[in-house]
Write a protein that holds these residues in place. Sequence first.
Motif, PDB file in Angstrom:
ATOM      1  N   ASP A  87       0.845  -1.201   0.000  1.00 50.07           N
ATOM      2  CA  ASP A  87       0.000   0.000   0.000  1.00 50.07           C
ATOM      3  C   ASP A  87       0.882   1.253   0.000  1.00 50.07           C
ATOM      4  O   ASP A  87       1.198   1.806   1.052  1.00 50.07           O
ATOM      5  CB  ASP A  87      -0.916  -0.013   1.224  1.00 50.07           C
ATOM      6  N   TYR A  88       1.290   1.687  -1.192  1.00 47.18           N
ATOM      7  CA  TYR A  88       2.138   2.872  -1.307  1.00 47.18           C
ATOM      8  C   TYR A  88       1.303   4.144  -1.125  1.00 47.18           C
ATOM      9  O   TYR A  88       0.272   4.304  -1.769  1.00 47.18           O
ATOM     10  CB  TYR A  88       2.808   2.914  -2.676  1.00 47.18           C
ATOM     11  N   GLN A  89       1.793   5.044  -0.279  1.00 46.39           N
ATOM     12  CA  GLN A  89       1.168   6.348  -0.078  1.00 46.39           C
ATOM     13  C   GLN A  89       2.107   7.427  -0.629  1.00 46.39           C
ATOM     14  O   GLN A  89       2.720   8.192   0.119  1.00 46.39           O
ATOM     15  CB  GLN A  89       0.895   6.560   1.410  1.00 46.39           C
ATOM     16  N   MET A  90       2.216   7.478  -1.942  1.00 45.90           N
ATOM     17  CA  MET A  90       3.190   8.365  -2.569  1.00 45.90           C
ATOM     18  C   MET A  90       2.897   9.843  -2.301  1.00 45.90           C
ATOM     19  O   MET A  90       3.829  10.647  -2.183  1.00 45.90           O
ATOM     20  CB  MET A  90       3.242   8.103  -4.073  1.00 45.90           C
ATOM     21  N   ASP A  91       1.636  10.205  -2.193  1.00 44.20           N
ATOM     22  CA  ASP A  91       1.291  11.615  -1.954  1.00 44.20           C
ATOM     23  C   ASP A  91       1.784  12.100  -0.591  1.00 44.20           C
ATOM     24  O   ASP A  91       2.041  13.292  -0.414  1.00 44.20           O
ATOM     25  CB  ASP A  91      -0.226  11.822  -2.049  1.00 44.20           C
ATOM     26  N   LYS A  92       1.906  11.181   0.364  1.00 41.62           N
ATOM     27  CA  LYS A  92       2.301  11.551   1.724  1.00 41.62           C
ATOM     28  C   LYS A  92       3.763  11.211   2.033  1.00 41.62           C
ATOM     29  O   LYS A  92       4.240  11.477   3.137  1.00 41.62           O
ATOM     30  CB  LYS A  92       1.401  10.838   2.736  1.00 41.62           C
ATOM     31  N   MET A  93       4.447  10.605   1.101  1.00 43.14           N
ATOM     32  CA  MET A  93       5.811  10.163   1.335  1.00 43.14           C
ATOM     33  C   MET A  93       6.738  11.336   1.652  1.00 43.14           C
ATOM     34  O   MET A  93       6.601  12.423   1.095  1.00 43.14           O
ATOM     35  CB  MET A  93       6.316   9.417   0.102  1.00 43.14           C
ATOM     36  N   ILE A  94       7.685  11.090   2.553  1.00 45.72           N
ATOM     37  CA  ILE A  94       8.643  12.117   2.946  1.00 45.72           C
ATOM     38  C   ILE A  94      10.005  11.814   2.305  1.00 45.72           C
ATOM     39  O   ILE A  94      10.703  10.895   2.740  1.00 45.72           O
ATOM     40  CB  ILE A  94       8.783  12.180   4.479  1.00 45.72           C
ATOM     41  N   PRO A  95      10.389  12.567   1.287  1.00 45.45           N
ATOM     42  CA  PRO A  95      11.700  12.352   0.653  1.00 45.45           C
ATOM     43  C   PRO A  95      12.828  12.619   1.650  1.00 45.45           C
ATOM     44  O   PRO A  95      12.744  13.569   2.445  1.00 45.45           O
ATOM     45  CB  PRO A  95      11.709  13.385  -0.484  1.00 45.45           C
ATOM     46  N   THR A  96      13.865  11.810   1.615  1.00 43.47           N
ATOM     47  CA  THR A  96      14.962  11.989   2.559  1.00 43.47           C
ATOM     48  C   THR A  96      16.197  11.253   2.070  1.00 43.47           C
ATOM     49  O   THR A  96      16.191  10.653   0.995  1.00 43.47           O
ATOM     50  CB  THR A  96      14.556  11.478   3.951  1.00 43.47           C
ATOM     51  N   ASN A  97      17.249  11.285   2.873  1.00 45.20           N
ATOM     52  CA  ASN A  97      18.474  10.552   2.595  1.00 45.20           C
ATOM     53  C   ASN A  97      18.447   9.248   3.386  1.00 45.20           C
ATOM     54  O   ASN A  97      18.131   9.260   4.580  1.00 45.20           O
ATOM     55  CB  ASN A  97      19.692  11.391   2.983  1.00 45.20           C
ATOM     56  N   GLY A 133      14.810   9.374   7.565  1.00 42.65           N
ATOM     57  CA  GLY A 133      16.084  10.051   7.698  1.00 42.65           C
ATOM     58  C   GLY A 133      16.240  10.667   9.073  1.00 42.65           C
ATOM     59  O   GLY A 133      17.326  11.101   9.452  1.00 42.65           O
ATOM     60  N   ASP A 134      15.160  10.676   9.830  1.00 44.10           N
ATOM     61  CA  ASP A 134      15.139  11.272  11.167  1.00 44.10           C
ATOM     62  C   ASP A 134      15.607  10.258  12.208  1.00 44.10           C
ATOM     63  O   ASP A 134      15.106   9.133  12.255  1.00 44.10           O
ATOM     64  CB  ASP A 134      13.712  11.739  11.483  1.00 44.10           C
ATOM     65  N   HIS A 135      16.548  10.661  13.057  1.00 43.28           N
ATOM     66  CA  HIS A 135      17.116   9.733  14.029  1.00 43.28           C
ATOM     67  C   HIS A 135      16.090   9.218  15.029  1.00 43.28           C
ATOM     68  O   HIS A 135      16.084   8.027  15.364  1.00 43.28           O
ATOM     69  CB  HIS A 135      18.287  10.399  14.764  1.00 43.28           C
ATOM     70  N   ALA A 136      15.233  10.088  15.503  1.00 45.43           N
ATOM     71  CA  ALA A 136      14.216   9.664  16.479  1.00 45.43           C
ATOM     72  C   ALA A 136      13.286   8.623  15.864  1.00 45.43           C
ATOM     73  O   ALA A 136      12.907   7.641  16.521  1.00 45.43           O
ATOM     74  CB  ALA A 136      13.421  10.866  16.974  1.00 45.43           C
ATOM     75  N   VAL A 155      24.528   4.122  17.579  1.00 47.70           N
ATOM     76  CA  VAL A 155      24.949   3.859  16.199  1.00 47.70           C
ATOM     77  C   VAL A 155      24.790   5.113  15.345  1.00 47.70           C
ATOM     78  O   VAL A 155      25.686   5.506  14.586  1.00 47.70           O
ATOM     79  CB  VAL A 155      24.127   2.703  15.585  1.00 47.70           C
ATOM     80  N   LEU A 156      23.654   5.766  15.487  1.00 50.84           N
ATOM     81  CA  LEU A 156      23.344   6.926  14.654  1.00 50.84           C
ATOM     82  C   LEU A 156      24.178   8.147  15.028  1.00 50.84           C
ATOM     83  O   LEU A 156      24.721   8.833  14.155  1.00 50.84           O
ATOM     84  CB  LEU A 156      21.852   7.249  14.773  1.00 50.84           C
ATOM     85  N   VAL A 157      24.305   8.397  16.309  1.00 46.20           N
ATOM     86  CA  VAL A 157      25.020   9.585  16.779  1.00 46.20           C
ATOM     87  C   VAL A 157      26.517   9.496  16.511  1.00 46.20           C
ATOM     88  O   VAL A 157      27.171  10.492  16.185  1.00 46.20           O
ATOM     89  CB  VAL A 157      24.756   9.815  18.283  1.00 46.20           C
ATOM     90  N   ASN A 158      27.071   8.309  16.634  1.00 48.28           N
ATOM     91  CA  ASN A 158      28.515   8.139  16.519  1.00 48.28           C
ATOM     92  C   ASN A 158      28.979   7.601  15.166  1.00 48.28           C
ATOM     93  O   ASN A 158      30.103   7.118  15.029  1.00 48.28           O
ATOM     94  CB  ASN A 158      29.010   7.229  17.643  1.00 48.28           C
ATOM     95  N   ASP A 159      28.107   7.697  14.182  1.00 53.49           N
ATOM     96  CA  ASP A 159      28.474   7.352  12.797  1.00 53.49           C
ATOM     97  C   ASP A 159      29.083   5.961  12.656  1.00 53.49           C
ATOM     98  O   ASP A 159      30.090   5.768  11.950  1.00 53.49           O
ATOM     99  CB  ASP A 159      29.450   8.392  12.229  1.00 53.49           C
ATOM    100  N   LYS A 160      28.487   4.986  13.312  1.00 53.82           N
ATOM    101  CA  LYS A 160      28.987   3.621  13.215  1.00 53.82           C
ATOM    102  C   LYS A 160      28.528   2.950  11.916  1.00 53.82           C
ATOM    103  O   LYS A 160      27.541   3.335  11.314  1.00 53.82           O
ATOM    104  CB  LYS A 160      28.528   2.805  14.424  1.00 53.82           C
TER     105      LYS A 160
END
Length: 237
Positions: A87-97, A133-136, A155-160
Motif C-alpha cells: 500500500d504505497y502512499q506516494m502523496d504523503k511520502m517524505i523524501p529523505t536521505n 532520515g530522522d534519528h528519532a 549507532v546513529l550519533v557516533n556514525d557507526k
Amino acid sequence: MKIEIWSDYVCPFCYIGKRKFEIGLEQFEHKEEVEVVFRSFQLDPYAKKNTGMDIHQVLSSKHGVPYEKAKALNDHMVQQAKAVGLDYQMDKMIPTNSYDAHRLSYYAKEKGKMKEFIERIMKAHFTDSLDIGDHATLVQLASEIGLDVNEALDVLVNDKYNENIAADKAEGSNIGIQGVPFFVVNDKYAISGAQPSQVFLETLQNVWQEDYAKAKAEEHKLEPSLDDYCSDGTCKF
C-alpha cells in the motif's frame, strides 16, 4: 544457496522487487536452504533531508519533467505496488536521505534482525509516511522490532557502520551495479530489477539443479549399494 539483494530503502521498485522475490521464494521447494543477504546501495547519496518537497516535486526537479507527469508516474507505481499487496502512499511520502537507515540496518544485522528491520523501514517509508532520515524515527522503528533503543541511538550519533556502506559501494561498483534492486545468486547469477515472481522461482530452481542436484547425485554415487557388491552374477567382498 545464497541470494544477495542490493537495494535502497527509498527506491519504490526495491520494495516491490523484494516482495516479488519473497513470493517466488515461498514457492521454492528448497526455500529453507536459501540464505538471503541484504546489501546497501544508495541511488542518491547526495539526497537532502528536510527538503519540504513532496516526492512528485523531487522527481519533477531531478528529471526535468512537469509536476503532473511526475505524479502520473508515481500513481502508476502505486498500482504496481498494489499488485503485490503493498500500500504505497506516494502523496504523503517524505523524501529523505537513506544513509543513516542503511547504517542502522547493519546494527540490526549484527543482532540477527536485518530482515525484520528492512521490512519495517520500507513499510515506514512507503506506507506509513514516516521520515526514515530522522534519528528519532529510526530509533523508534528499531525498538519496534526488538532492538535496544540506546544502542540504536549510539549507532546513529557516533556514525557507526560507515565501513559497511563503503564496502557495499565498492563491491557494487566492481560488480557493475547501476540500478536497484539487484539480485546476485551464488555469486554468479544476476537478476536486475523487480522481475515477476516466476522469474525468481525459475532462477532458484535452475541454480539448484546446476549447483546442488548434480552435487548430491555425485555424492550418492559414492555411497555403497548392492550393485557395488553383487553384479555380473557374483558378489564381491
